[in-house]
Write a protein that holds these residues in place. Structure first.
Motif, PDB file in Angstrom:
ATOM      1  N   ARG A 139       0.464  -1.216   0.208  1.00  0.00           N
ATOM      2  CA  ARG A 139       0.347   0.002  -0.488  1.00  0.00           C
ATOM      3  C   ARG A 139       1.190   0.954  -0.078  1.00  0.00           C
ATOM      4  NH1 ARG A 139      -5.521  -0.025   2.683  1.00  0.00           N
ATOM      5  NH2 ARG A 139      -5.095   1.489   3.630  1.00  0.00           N
ATOM      6  N   ILE A 140       0.734   2.449  -0.412  1.00  0.00           N
ATOM      7  CA  ILE A 140       0.780   3.646  -0.941  1.00  0.00           C
ATOM      8  C   ILE A 140       1.570   3.994   0.996  1.00  0.00           C
ATOM      9  CG2 ILE A 140       1.287   6.004  -1.619  1.00  0.00           C
ATOM     10  CD1 ILE A 140       0.976   3.568  -3.521  1.00  0.00           C
ATOM     11  N   ASP A 141       0.686   3.846   2.260  1.00  0.00           N
ATOM     12  CA  ASP A 141       0.445   4.698   3.508  1.00  0.00           C
ATOM     13  C   ASP A 141       1.367   3.204   3.649  1.00  0.00           C
ATOM     14  OD1 ASP A 141      -1.012   2.877   3.572  1.00  0.00           O
ATOM     15  OD2 ASP A 141      -2.322   3.027   4.600  1.00  0.00           O
ATOM     16  N   THR A 168      -3.620   6.919  -0.208  1.00  0.00           N
ATOM     17  CA  THR A 168      -3.639   5.656   1.128  1.00  0.00           C
ATOM     18  C   THR A 168      -3.502   4.214   0.339  1.00  0.00           C
ATOM     19  OG1 THR A 168      -5.783   5.488   1.173  1.00  0.00           O
ATOM     20  CG2 THR A 168      -5.062   6.874   2.189  1.00  0.00           C
ATOM     21  N   SER A 175      -7.222   6.362  -2.890  1.00  0.00           N
ATOM     22  CA  SER A 175      -6.265   7.244  -3.364  1.00  0.00           C
ATOM     23  C   SER A 175      -5.780   7.780  -2.868  1.00  0.00           C
ATOM     24  CB  SER A 175      -7.125   8.001  -4.733  1.00  0.00           C
ATOM     25  OG  SER A 175      -5.523   8.468  -5.367  1.00  0.00           O
ATOM     26  N   SER A 223      -2.054   4.347  -5.384  1.00  0.00           N
ATOM     27  CA  SER A 223      -1.233   6.052  -6.477  1.00  0.00           C
ATOM     28  C   SER A 223      -2.745   6.214  -6.572  1.00  0.00           C
ATOM     29  CB  SER A 223      -0.097   4.807  -7.370  1.00  0.00           C
ATOM     30  OG  SER A 223       0.676   6.412  -8.313  1.00  0.00           O
ATOM     31  N   LYS A 269       2.191  -1.244  -8.217  1.00  0.00           N
ATOM     32  CA  LYS A 269       1.222  -0.321  -7.869  1.00  0.00           C
ATOM     33  C   LYS A 269       0.148  -0.572  -9.513  1.00  0.00           C
ATOM     34  CE  LYS A 269       4.371   2.990  -7.820  1.00  0.00           C
ATOM     35  NZ  LYS A 269       4.893   4.485  -7.813  1.00  0.00           N
ATOM     36  N   LYS A 297       6.270   1.633   1.710  1.00  0.00           N
ATOM     37  CA  LYS A 297       6.260   2.546   1.285  1.00  0.00           C
ATOM     38  C   LYS A 297       5.934   2.913  -0.286  1.00  0.00           C
ATOM     39  CE  LYS A 297       4.958   5.090   6.041  1.00  0.00           C
ATOM     40  NZ  LYS A 297       5.309   6.356   6.526  1.00  0.00           N
ATOM     41  N   ASP A 298       5.195   4.665  -0.343  1.00  0.00           N
ATOM     42  CA  ASP A 298       4.999   4.206  -2.177  1.00  0.00           C
ATOM     43  C   ASP A 298       6.869   4.163  -2.791  1.00  0.00           C
ATOM     44  OD1 ASP A 298       4.586   5.101  -4.448  1.00  0.00           O
ATOM     45  OD2 ASP A 298       4.273   6.946  -4.569  1.00  0.00           O
TER      46      ASP A 298
END
Length: 674
Positions: free
Chosen positions: A595-597, A651, A649, A654, A615, A606-607
């Motif tokens: 996940r992005i978070d 969280t 989006s 992407s 992604k 993270k991202d």
């Protein structure tokens, strides 16, 4: 067929006329009714003819000089006819003897073979031959003088004049004529409609100025005159050819022979004045020729350097085109026409001496024209008459040595050549490039303008070139078959997963399709697009390592069971990582649940640490899951899917990829899923 001026008979007749004219020209240098000239132009011309054509011209030289000396004795010396005959026989015989002596000296010393490699040694040998020839002529002329009873003084003058006239005739006339014969360039002034005007103006100026200087219209000073004439000769050496220098020399000698004399001079004074003049002319010519040779050497080096540069550039262009074509062959498996035209262009570049060429596809016996050079593409001569699909299946290169004979061997009645007479004695080379088992590119190379000069080594060169490209095409075919086999294996593997997990039948194909569409809108990298597609297809392959009962459980999963299912990501990653070609795909598969978070799994990164492919697949996986029916719920409508994506989006997903997915949903991409 030779033209009239190329016939040997014409050359013989021209030599005879020139020799007779030169003997009459020498009469300008006769003084006080003496029979001894001060410059033997005839000896120089005959010497040059002998150097070029060797002994076969000696009989013609003897006949020409016999007639010429007879005319000289009759017209200028006023001999009785019997004396004229004796004079002509003796003079012609003496010339023949010194030519034979010179020939023996020249070819025994290998003078001609070292002229272009050792200039100083060649010059010394040439002067030595001229001295020996002059001494021989002097001795024989002295014997001739003794036989007709001259005084001792006349005999001494006979020796001196004969030596000097023979020596000066050889060293002044012969080099100019010999270099003229071998001349390959005309100088700095190139051929044009303007050239004869320039030649004429230069010669007229040279002639008039010499005449005015000799007759004394200006205050005559011999040294000042020499400077002016030297300047003219040097300018001519830089600008014009050896033939032009020869013409200038003849004009110069003629003017002095006619006008440069003093009635009060004795024959001895005349000899001294002539000797001084010839020494000056010799020195001037030597300086002029040295300068000309230096300039031409520099020009030749410049020309050769330019040729080398052009050849190097051509080679670099060929290498660039070859590697560009090789890349296309290896990376593009389906679009044959994409690199067929490049193959034709590369063949033309390498075999540029072909008078015409053409290319067409042989697709299981069907001919499809591709391109042509120097032929109308719809009017290729003898295209169907000489085409042979069965032959081209087994031969990469097929060489037709004579087109007419080939047609007669194939057909009883050969009337087709009536339209193509220029191909009658021509040659054709067929080059076969094997794009696939049933599709070949045929390139034809025609040689008909200079068919006799066709170098058969070209065939070997073509075979090497064709063999190299066909190896690339074979490698492409093998790679294509390997890719197809690998694709089939992977798809079969994925279908096995569908049988194993009853909830996700067709899910992997949907994720792969959606991932591919997203990737195409991110960049133009085809390799990346393909990698994302295969990663989407294989993203759940690790579920084969999860317990069948847990994977297909109807009720709610326990925490341990859910943790066990999450391990499928590591299973997928480890399986794919073992294959060197699938490492990039393995990374994308590993990251598709991140996940992005940073709250995803298996690594919880993270991202910035999540791969772009991961992604993309995360969004595609979520969309494919929501858009299909499951036992525990109905499929979600596109608007609701878009809303869900926007809520997560930045969280879970992407933001950039969610925006792209939103656009795809508006374009009804879900109509393509299973």
């Amino acid at each position: 067929m030779k033209r009239w001026w190329q016939l040997e008979e014409f050359h013989v007749a021209l030599l005879i006329i020139v020799l007779v004219a030169s003997i009459l020209f020498e009469s300008l240098f006769l003084r006080d009714t003496t029979s001894h000239v001060t410059l033997s132009v005839t000896t120089g011309i005959a010497f040059t003819a002998m150097m070029i054509h060797q002994r076969k011209v000696l009989p013609y030289i003897f006949i020409a000089t016999l007639f010429g000396f007879y005319l000289q004795a009759e017209i200028y010396l006023n001999f009785f006819w019997t004396d004229s005959v004796l004079f002509a026989i003796c003079k012609a015989a003496i010339l023949l003897v010194i030519l034979e002596i010179s020939r023996a000296l020249i070819f025994n010393s290998k003078l001609l073979s070292i002229i272009h490699s050792q200039r100083i040694e060649a010059l010394l040998l040439f002067v030595s031959v001229a001295v020996i020839a002059a001494l021989s002529a002097s001795l024989m002329n002295l014997i001739y003088c003794a036989l007709i009873g001259p005084t001792i003084i006349t005999g001494g003058l006979c020796v001196y004049s004969t030596f000097f006239s023979t020596f000066s005739g050889i060293v002044i006339i012969s080099p100019l004529l010999y270099m003229s014969n071998n001349e390959m360039r005309t100088g700095l002034i190139k051929h044009s409609t303007f050239k004869y005007f320039i030649y004429g103006v230069f010669l007229i100026t040279f002639t008039v100025l010499n005449y005015l200087l000799i007759i004394g219209i200006f205050q005559f000073q011999f040294s000042r005159h020499l400077y002016i004439i030297t300047g003219f000769f040097i300018a001519a050496a830089l600008l014009f050819s050896y033939r032009f220098l020869f013409v200038m020399t003849m004009i110069f000698l003629m003017l002095y022979g006619v006008f440069y004399h003093n009635p009060l001079w004795s024959y001895f004074d005349f000899l001294i004045a002539s000797s001084t003049l010839y020494v000056f002319l010799l020195i001037t010519l030597v300086i002029s020729l040295i300068i000309k040779e230096y300039v031409e050497t520099q020009q030749q080096q410049y020309i050769e350097l330019n040729q080398m540069n052009r050849q190097l550039q051509k080679t670099l262009d060929y290498v660039h085109k070859f590697f560009s074509l090789s890349k296309k062959i290896i990376t593009n498996c389906q679009d044959h026409e994409l690199y067929a035209k490049d193959t034709f262009d590369l063949t033309n570049m390498l075999f540029e001496n072909a008078d015409a060429s053409f290319a067409y596809f042989d697709n299981s016996g069907k001919i499809d024209m591709l391109a042509s050079k120097n032929y109308p593409i719809k009017q290729i001569p003898l295209l169907y008459e000489l085409h042979n699909s069965d032959l081209f299946k087994s031969r990469d290169v097929f060489y037709i040595r004579n087109i007419e004979k080939r047609l007669k061997m194939l057909y009883e009645n050969v009337t087709v050549l009536n339209k193509y007479q220029y191909l009658k004695d021509g040659k054709r080379v067929y080059v076969v490039f094997r794009f696939s088992i049933d599709k070949h590119l045929i390139v034809g190379l025609d040689y008909y303008k200079e068919a006799r000069k066709f170098d058969t080594n070209i065939v070997q060169k073509i075979q090497d070139f064709t063999g190299l490209l066909n190896k690339l095409f074979l490698k492409q075919q093998v790679a294509k078959q390997n890719r197809m086999l690998k694709d089939d294996i992977i798809r079969a593997f994925v279908r096995t997963l569908d049988l194993y997990d009853r909830y996700t039948k067709g899910h992997s194909e949907d994720v792969a399709m959606i991932s591919y569409e997203i990737a195409k809108r991110i960049n133009d990298d085809d390799n990346f697009h393909n990698a994302v597609y295969w990663a989407g297809l294989l993203h759940d392959i690790g579920k084969l390592g999860v317990s069948y009962d847990i994977l297909n459980k109807d009720g709610r999963l326990t925490d341990d069971e859910y943790a066990h299912i999450k391990e499928h990501v590591n299973f997928s990653y480890n399986v794919l990582l073992d294959n060197e070609d699938l490492k990039d795909i393995a990374v994308m598969v590993r990251d598709h649940h991140e996940r992005i978070d940073g709250k995803g799994y298996p690594r919880g990164v993270k991202d910035p640490e999540i791969s772009l492919g991961g992604k993309i697949i995360a969004v595609a996986d979520a969309v494919a899951t929501m858009a299909t029916d499951r036992p525990y719920r109905k499929r979600v409508m596109p608007k609701k899917i878009a809303q869900e994506l926007k809520e997560h989006s930045g969280t879970q997903f992407s933001k950039d990829i969610v925006d792209i997915m939103d656009s795809l949903l508006e374009n009804n991409i879900l109509a393509k899923i299973n």
